[in-house]
Scaffold this active site. Sequence first.
Site, short mmCIF file in Angstrom:
data_model
loop_
_atom_site.label_atom_id
_atom_site.label_comp_id
_atom_site.label_asym_id
_atom_site.label_seq_id
_atom_site.Cartn_x
_atom_site.Cartn_y
_atom_site.Cartn_z
N GLU A 159 0.81 -1.23 0.00
CA GLU A 159 0.00 0.00 0.00
C GLU A 159 0.85 1.28 0.00
OE1 GLU A 159 -3.04 -0.30 3.02
OE2 GLU A 159 -4.02 -1.96 1.97
N GLU A 277 -5.07 -8.64 -0.42
CA GLU A 277 -5.82 -8.51 0.83
C GLU A 277 -7.26 -8.17 0.48
OE1 GLU A 277 -4.50 -5.61 3.66
OE2 GLU A 277 -2.38 -6.06 3.36
#
Length: 506
Positions: A159, A277
Amino acid sequence: MRITVAEQPVGRLSDAWRLAVGTGRFDLALRRDYQDSLALVQREIGFRYIRGHGLLSDGVGVHRPYDHQGQRHVRHAFGYLDQVVDAYLELGIRPFVELGFMPSGLASGDQTVFWWRGNVTPPRSHTEWADLVRATIGHLVDRYGLHEVRGWPIEVWNEPDLKEFWQNADADAYHRLYEVTAHAVKDVDADLQVGGPALSPGADDGWLPRFAEFVTDRSVPVDFVSRHAYTSGPAQHVPFGVHQTLAPPQRLLEQFASPRRLLAGSALADLPVHITEFNSSYRPDNPIHDTAFHAAYLAPVLAGGGDLVDSFAYWTFSDVFEEVGIPTALFHGGFGLLTHRQIRKPTFHLYAFMNRLGPQILARGADHLVTRDGTGRIAVLAWASVDVTGGEPLDGHTVRLSLPVAGSAARTAFLLRSSVSEESGNAWRAWSELGRPLSPTARQLDVLRQAAEPGRRHSSLPVVGGRVELDLHLARHEVTLAEVSPVTDETPPWWDERRLLGGEPS
């Protein structure tokens, strides 16, 4: 209305739902509770890959700088890495390698994330970072074999579009890190798989196209694209937990589809897409994760996600997880399919039900998926709808199916039905009724394990014209698996149930 299911398959069920699963930080895998939990998950579900943060963080101890005779050197130490990967392979699961976070001895700053302080700053030396990557991947190749490690995806960071995970969310700095890392991986072997950028659900639509433009313009290797998906709103904090609004589950599928939409027409358009995820809430302390609602919420996602991506990794398999600190209660809203001490949550059973489905899809709808395996067994996954506004869903929803039964000679079929709902397979509800004990006794743990078992029933169904009629009434937040198998009757001719207690046949 009864749905007549055709005898011929309409497609094959993708295994994208089980290709990968998430985990807490890498060194948690050294714990007994973690390994016991993973062993249970592998027995009943069987994921192929496992991904988590922190492989290069200080807790694993790979990067070990030292001074000798006035000069700086680095030792690369792989003792913990080997223990974890050895345990994974023994349990039939392989690493989905995430390269991060930054070792403190190589970090350019002191910004960290999580309770366990993963460093999220760029390396102060890209040359030393490349040496670390080559040494780590090269060690894995030496220990486990080139053919094996070529099958392990290697993802660069986590991220980077969020300032919490990458200093200043600096895209240019991430692109530089990705370029150095990808080339270092390929220096070990050109056929190793490297990819990214592991974007958060909140990444603006320009992040992925900019990444594609960068790697294309500079001929940087990229073998797959990755991003994440969550559907929760801002956190409303309470002590040791949060509550959040949720978007409808369809929003997860829309996020799954976005990489291919954003990359259409680019050089990356045809690459595999991995959702490394996904979950409802992005918080590891939201009690929605522990509920029957959650299983029903995710059922249509597991049933349909494989049409959109190559994998989508549930975050995470276990509550052995410490991003916001050590949990203060057995049920604390953790991401896991299992609590500590291996108590199955309703969403665990959703995954276990998926594992019982056959490879041939016979029918699918908004509330059901019908499959068949090579033995002729038909497995139906059905789920009740959920209301993310918090309203009470209507009871009485029924899925009515007419199913083909293999073997025209069969006069009956055996039905085995397993269910989780507010009333069945719901250990969180039992824990609540026990007074939410923070540290359950051995007896209470036994009670919770029993309460976590799905509700099960069985019956004989008549086969008429090669078909059975199946009515699945779904209770509130119910997910059910109905398995229908043709019966070969081997009852001896002298059998008469009226004689069980010694009576005479009439």
